[in-house]
Design a protein around this motif. Structure first.
Motif, mmCIF file in Angstrom:
data_model
loop_
_atom_site.group_PDB
_atom_site.id
_atom_site.type_symbol
_atom_site.label_atom_id
_atom_site.label_comp_id
_atom_site.label_asym_id
_atom_site.label_seq_id
_atom_site.Cartn_x
_atom_site.Cartn_y
_atom_site.Cartn_z
ATOM 1 N N MET A 72 32.199 27.427 41.312
ATOM 2 C CA MET A 72 32.833 28.530 42.028
ATOM 3 C C MET A 72 31.787 29.592 42.337
ATOM 4 S SD MET A 72 35.842 31.052 40.739
ATOM 5 C CE MET A 72 36.698 29.639 40.058
ATOM 6 N N LYS A 73 31.828 30.087 43.526
ATOM 7 C CA LYS A 73 30.858 31.066 43.976
ATOM 8 C C LYS A 73 31.115 32.421 43.381
ATOM 9 C CE LYS A 73 31.671 33.089 47.577
ATOM 10 N NZ LYS A 73 31.741 34.299 46.770
ATOM 11 N N SER A 74 30.037 33.161 43.030
ATOM 12 C CA SER A 74 30.188 34.510 42.502
ATOM 13 C C SER A 74 30.244 35.508 43.631
ATOM 14 C CB SER A 74 29.015 34.847 41.584
ATOM 15 O OG SER A 74 28.998 33.996 40.481
ATOM 16 N N PHE A 75 30.815 36.673 43.358
ATOM 17 C CA PHE A 75 30.829 37.785 44.300
ATOM 18 C C PHE A 75 29.509 38.525 44.197
ATOM 19 C CE2 PHE A 75 35.642 38.243 43.686
ATOM 20 C CZ PHE A 75 35.835 37.180 44.535
ATOM 21 N N ARG A 76 29.018 39.018 45.316
ATOM 22 C CA ARG A 76 27.794 39.807 45.286
ATOM 23 C C ARG A 76 27.934 40.977 46.239
ATOM 24 N NH1 ARG A 76 26.220 34.470 45.355
ATOM 25 N NH2 ARG A 76 24.998 33.794 43.580
ATOM 26 N N HIS A 77 27.687 42.127 45.720
ATOM 27 C CA HIS A 77 27.560 43.300 46.584
ATOM 28 C C HIS A 77 27.031 44.447 45.781
ATOM 29 C CE1 HIS A 77 28.039 45.975 49.911
ATOM 30 N NE2 HIS A 77 28.549 46.863 49.080
ATOM 31 N N SER A 78 26.194 45.262 46.367
ATOM 32 C CA SER A 78 25.665 46.435 45.687
ATOM 33 C C SER A 78 25.393 47.488 46.722
ATOM 34 C CB SER A 78 24.371 46.087 44.941
ATOM 35 O OG SER A 78 23.771 47.267 44.453
ATOM 36 N N LEU A 79 25.526 48.743 46.289
ATOM 37 C CA LEU A 79 25.176 49.829 47.193
ATOM 38 C C LEU A 79 23.677 49.893 47.405
ATOM 39 C CD1 LEU A 79 27.655 52.592 46.047
ATOM 40 C CD2 LEU A 79 27.811 51.025 47.952
ATOM 41 N N ALA A 80 22.918 49.230 46.549
ATOM 42 C CA ALA A 80 21.495 49.039 46.821
ATOM 43 C C ALA A 80 21.423 47.918 47.848
ATOM 44 C CB ALA A 80 20.746 48.654 45.547
ATOM 45 N N LEU A 81 21.398 48.297 49.110
ATOM 46 C CA LEU A 81 21.676 47.353 50.190
ATOM 47 C C LEU A 81 20.714 46.181 50.245
ATOM 48 C CD1 LEU A 81 22.580 49.973 52.922
ATOM 49 C CD2 LEU A 81 24.103 48.608 51.519
ATOM 50 N N ALA A 82 19.509 46.381 49.802
ATOM 51 C CA ALA A 82 18.542 45.292 49.877
ATOM 52 C C ALA A 82 18.894 44.160 48.942
ATOM 53 C CB ALA A 82 17.140 45.815 49.545
ATOM 54 N N LEU A 99 49.143 32.563 45.703
ATOM 55 C CA LEU A 99 49.488 31.454 46.587
ATOM 56 C C LEU A 99 49.745 31.876 48.021
ATOM 57 C CD1 LEU A 99 51.971 29.565 44.229
ATOM 58 C CD2 LEU A 99 49.594 28.973 44.683
ATOM 59 N N THR A 100 50.268 33.056 48.231
ATOM 60 C CA THR A 100 50.743 33.437 49.554
ATOM 61 C C THR A 100 49.694 34.141 50.400
ATOM 62 O OG1 THR A 100 51.626 35.502 48.650
ATOM 63 C CG2 THR A 100 53.118 33.626 48.764
ATOM 64 N N MET A 101 48.571 34.539 49.810
ATOM 65 C CA MET A 101 47.553 35.216 50.603
ATOM 66 C C MET A 101 46.873 34.228 51.542
ATOM 67 S SD MET A 101 44.011 37.092 49.603
ATOM 68 C CE MET A 101 43.117 35.631 50.150
ATOM 69 N N GLN A 102 46.548 34.683 52.735
ATOM 70 C CA GLN A 102 45.873 33.856 53.717
ATOM 71 C C GLN A 102 44.372 33.906 53.446
ATOM 72 O OE1 GLN A 102 47.023 34.658 57.757
ATOM 73 N NE2 GLN A 102 45.162 33.774 58.604
ATOM 74 N N ALA A 103 43.821 32.781 52.978
ATOM 75 C CA ALA A 103 42.402 32.741 52.625
ATOM 76 C C ALA A 103 41.505 32.619 53.849
ATOM 77 C CB ALA A 103 42.127 31.580 51.674
ATOM 78 N N TYR A 104 41.988 31.912 54.870
ATOM 79 C CA TYR A 104 41.203 31.700 56.076
ATOM 80 C C TYR A 104 41.732 32.585 57.208
ATOM 81 C CZ TYR A 104 39.555 27.466 53.731
ATOM 82 O OH TYR A 104 38.988 26.588 52.825
ATOM 83 N N PRO A 105 40.861 33.218 57.943
ATOM 84 C CA PRO A 105 41.324 34.031 59.070
ATOM 85 C C PRO A 105 41.880 33.145 60.176
ATOM 86 C CG PRO A 105 38.938 33.883 59.091
ATOM 87 C CD PRO A 105 39.382 33.239 57.810
ATOM 88 N N TYR A 150 37.588 38.276 46.148
ATOM 89 C CA TYR A 150 38.426 37.100 45.931
ATOM 90 C C TYR A 150 37.619 35.937 45.363
ATOM 91 C CZ TYR A 150 41.025 39.860 49.311
ATOM 92 O OH TYR A 150 41.647 40.898 49.964
ATOM 93 N N ARG A 151 38.265 35.196 44.448
ATOM 94 C CA ARG A 151 37.743 33.910 43.985
ATOM 95 C C ARG A 151 38.860 32.885 44.078
ATOM 96 N NH1 ARG A 151 34.714 35.849 38.407
ATOM 97 N NH2 ARG A 151 33.341 37.386 39.377
ATOM 98 N N TYR A 152 38.482 31.636 44.353
ATOM 99 C CA TYR A 152 39.462 30.594 44.634
ATOM 100 C C TYR A 152 39.217 29.357 43.781
ATOM 101 C CZ TYR A 152 39.714 33.348 48.974
ATOM 102 O OH TYR A 152 39.827 34.373 49.894
ATOM 103 N N ASP A 153 40.246 28.481 43.719
ATOM 104 C CA ASP A 153 40.027 27.152 43.169
ATOM 105 C C ASP A 153 39.774 26.192 44.323
ATOM 106 O OD1 ASP A 153 42.482 26.631 44.342
ATOM 107 O OD2 ASP A 153 43.578 26.409 42.450
ATOM 108 N N ASP A 154 39.646 24.908 44.015
ATOM 109 C CA ASP A 154 39.299 23.953 45.065
ATOM 110 C C ASP A 154 40.441 23.671 46.029
ATOM 111 O OD1 ASP A 154 40.915 22.575 43.337
ATOM 112 O OD2 ASP A 154 39.496 20.966 42.906
ATOM 113 N N LYS A 155 41.628 24.260 45.767
ATOM 114 C CA LYS A 155 42.763 24.114 46.679
ATOM 115 C C LYS A 155 43.052 25.419 47.409
ATOM 116 C CE LYS A 155 44.897 20.279 44.214
ATOM 117 N NZ LYS A 155 46.137 19.717 43.614
ATOM 118 N N ASP A 156 42.066 26.299 47.433
ATOM 119 C CA ASP A 156 42.138 27.578 48.160
ATOM 120 C C ASP A 156 43.200 28.516 47.604
ATOM 121 O OD1 ASP A 156 40.147 26.610 49.836
ATOM 122 O OD2 ASP A 156 41.588 25.810 51.281
ATOM 123 N N ARG A 157 43.583 28.325 46.344
ATOM 124 C CA ARG A 157 44.482 29.262 45.683
ATOM 125 C C ARG A 157 43.648 30.358 45.028
ATOM 126 N NH1 ARG A 157 47.636 24.285 42.896
ATOM 127 N NH2 ARG A 157 45.685 24.288 41.752
#
Length: 495
Positions: free
Chosen positions: A1-11, A59-65, A180-187
């Motif tokens: 599963m992929k981790s989230f990444r973001h920081s205000l240190a933009l680089a 379950l009800t959130m739309q994962a794909y735009p 967001y983090r998901y399982d292999d069934k996009d839940r």
């Protein structure tokens, strides 16, 4: 599963990240309008109501735009902002499926002669669009106030959503992070609203943020919620959790839904950092199944049974209890069941014990009936206050053996209102009336009635002889707990 990444240190957010940024959003400057590799429509607000919205069940959130229509794509580079109104510019980037998806939505606010824009605001807007010459005319009537940024993972699922805005001093501000983090069934396995840290976590979410966590199982193709955790944090580091849990013993997880449901152990728990699990409400009958009780089921009008609710009286209780329900017997606990709208049954169990020793029927926090049991679970004493009948069927708490008409009471008490009745039970289960608490005023059964707490109450034997000088002596003699305090010790969950 992929981790989230973001920081205000933009680089720190590189283009090598698994988050797909394409050319739509610039990690070095989230306020910069893109031009290469994207399509955009001026004066168009793409519908994003279901994309990356708050999820309550995973379950009800739309994962794909949604795929962008050909009609919208055909308007690429065209359009205009509404005069004298706030309006949007929507941007689209290629998606892994070969179509296009929304990746950015900018808010432009109109200014007029009566409400002119400051030079610094115009300068900021011009700088933001310097790479996109087709937007050159926008700062003539509108200023850029911010953008909603959408980032996606390698599979094309919404990974992060946040706002890049400015305040009145044009200070850039990133906020409203949804992660967001998901399982292999996009839940959705984890949804984080990073309202305090203002960054998506790479590991466990910060307890100061709000988040929802989910676990799933499947039986006969039906999704089974094993865990729904709602975490409520604040900037001070205090937090609380509401957890709905469901456990089906392993031997039934390959069975039919009906069989698995019949053996489900489930409930909703409240958790705090200092007390751990404080209560489990709405539990099924299998929760605490070893705890022995006596006639605690009063069906609703529909025929269904009210839930059994557990409260833990000697914290802390670890959250692991919710995954190992057998651990419930290791802790002091009380079990509550609604008898009527007014009366509640409270049963107190000590750690390591399954046999109830005290049962309290309470109304507005006051004990109106206390039942005391011996180690073998045999009823040994009952103390009744007043003559409340929760079932309204002529049976006093389902007990037809306590009949004052058959008890021997002094004639001198026949017109005195009786408040307390104490019954002792023999080994055969037969009760004997041994003590009373009565209104000392003759004729108190008719006419004006004093409020209970202000009445002149005397305590003695059924023959009308006073034996105890005060209610404290009377209560102590029969171990009567007028407010069920032993089930509500200090430091436990309040009533």
């Amino acid at each position: 599963m992929k981790s989230f990444r973001h920081s205000l240190a933009l680089a720190a957010l590189s283009l090598a990240s698994s988050i797909t940024t394409a050319a739509c959003n610039n990690p070095a400057n989230w306020y910069e309008s893109p031009s290469e590799g994207v399509k955009f429509v001026i004066g168009y607000e793409a519908d994003t109501s279901s994309l990356g919205s708050q999820t309550m069940n995973g379950l009800t959130m739309q994962a794909y735009p949604d795929k962008v229509s050909d009609e919208v794509l055909a308007r690429h580079g065209s359009g205009s902002l509404k005069a004298r109104e706030a309006d949007y510019v929507s941007y689209f980037e290629p998606n892994p499926a070969g179509g296009w998806r929304l990746c950015r939505k900018e808010l432009w606010v109109a200014y007029t002669q009566n409400s002119p824009a400051r030079p610094a605001e115009i300068a900021f807007s011009k700088k933001a669009i310097q790479r996109n010459k087709r937007l050159d005319q926008l700062p003539a009537t509108h200023i850029l106030r911010g953008a909603i940024v959408y980032l996606f993972d390698a599979k094309g699922r919404i990974d992060q959503k946040f706002f890049a805005t400015t305040n009145d001093e044009l200070k850039p501000t990133l906020g409203e992070f949804h992660c967001y983090r998901y399982d292999d069934k996009d839940r959705v396995l984890l949804w984080v609203k990073a309202n305090v840290t203002e960054r998506c976590p790479s590991g466990e979410p910060d307890v100061r943020d709000n988040f929802h966590r989910f676990e799933f199982a499947e039986i006969e193709g039906k999704v089974w919620h094993k865990w729904i955790e709602q975490h409520f944090g604040n900037k001070d580091g205090d937090w609380a959790k509401d957890i709905d849990f469901s456990i089906v013993p392993a031997e039934y997880t390959t069975s039919t839904i009906a069989v698995a449901g019949a053996h489900e152990i489930a409930g909703g728990a409240r958790v705090t950092p200092t007390q751990g699990v404080t209560k489990i409400q709405g539990g099924t009958q299998l929760l605490g199944a070893k705890d022995k009780s006596h006639n605690y089921k009063w069906p609703y009008a529909s025929g269904g049974l009210p839930p059994v609710e557990y409260f833990f009286t000697k914290p802390p209780v670890p959250i692991s209890l919710l995954r190992n329900p057998e651990d419930i017997y290791q802790y002091d606990r009380r079990r509550e069941t609604d008898v009527s709208r007014v009366i509640k049954l409270v049963e107190h169990f000590k750690s390591g014990e399954h046999q109830v020793r005290d049962r309290f029927y309470t109304a507005m926090g006051r004990t109106v009936r206390q039942e005391q049991y011996d180690e073998q679970g045999r009823l040994k004493r009952v103390i009744n206050l007043l003559n409340l009948d929760p079932m309204q069927d002529g049976k006093f708490y389902g007990d037809e053996t306590q009949d004052l008409k058959q008890a021997k009471i002094s004639l001198r008490l026949k017109t005195n209102l009786i408040y307390y009745r104490v019954w002792e039970y023999n080994a055969a289960g037969k009760p004997t009336l041994v003590a009373l608490g009565w209104n000392n005023r003759l004729g108190s059964t008719v006419g004006k009635k004093e409020m209970f707490d202000f009445a002149d109450i005397r305590y003695g034997t059924p023959d009308g002889k006073e034996k105890w000088k005060s209610k404290e002596e009377f209560f102590k003699a029969f171990d009567y707990d007028p407010y069920a305090k032993r089930a509500y010790p200090k430091g436990s969950e309040d009533r």
